[in-house]
Design an enzyme around this catalytic site. Sequence first.
Site, short mmCIF file in Angstrom:
data_model
loop_
_atom_site.label_atom_id
_atom_site.label_comp_id
_atom_site.label_asym_id
_atom_site.label_seq_id
_atom_site.Cartn_x
_atom_site.Cartn_y
_atom_site.Cartn_z
CB VAL A 215 -0.97 -0.01 1.21
CG1 VAL A 215 -0.22 0.07 2.54
CG2 VAL A 215 -2.01 1.08 1.12
CB CYS A 216 1.84 3.91 -1.88
SG CYS A 216 0.89 4.04 -3.40
CD GLN A 217 -2.05 9.29 0.83
OE1 GLN A 217 -1.36 8.89 1.77
NE2 GLN A 217 -3.30 9.68 1.01
CB THR B 110 -2.95 5.35 2.96
OG1 THR B 110 -2.00 4.28 2.99
CG2 THR B 110 -3.29 5.74 4.38
#
Length: 101
Positions: free
Chosen positions: A59-61, A87
Amino acid sequence: MEQVSVAQLSQLAGSVSIVDVRESDEFHSGHVPGAVHIPLATVPVRMAELDRGQRHYIVCQAGGRSAQACMFLAAQGFDVVNVAGGTGDWIAAGLPVVMGD
């Protein structure tokens, strides 16, 4: 590349490996509970910390950096899944967030 939504990940959270590849300030400002922090730039040198026998949800932004990490890790033989929307979508959905470490 396999992907899941944040809604799908929320059903699995707590029982799967989640790796957050955002920068430290982003991670500390709010992350998925139980996520391990490995910034994207450090993935090549820290991938030994990941269990090759386990599936990892990256996961990232928003999903771009995590897709890059997934491509790299998959080429190294890891079983990885990109979290679409990242996120940002997790927070927008009102799902629980951990602040700090």
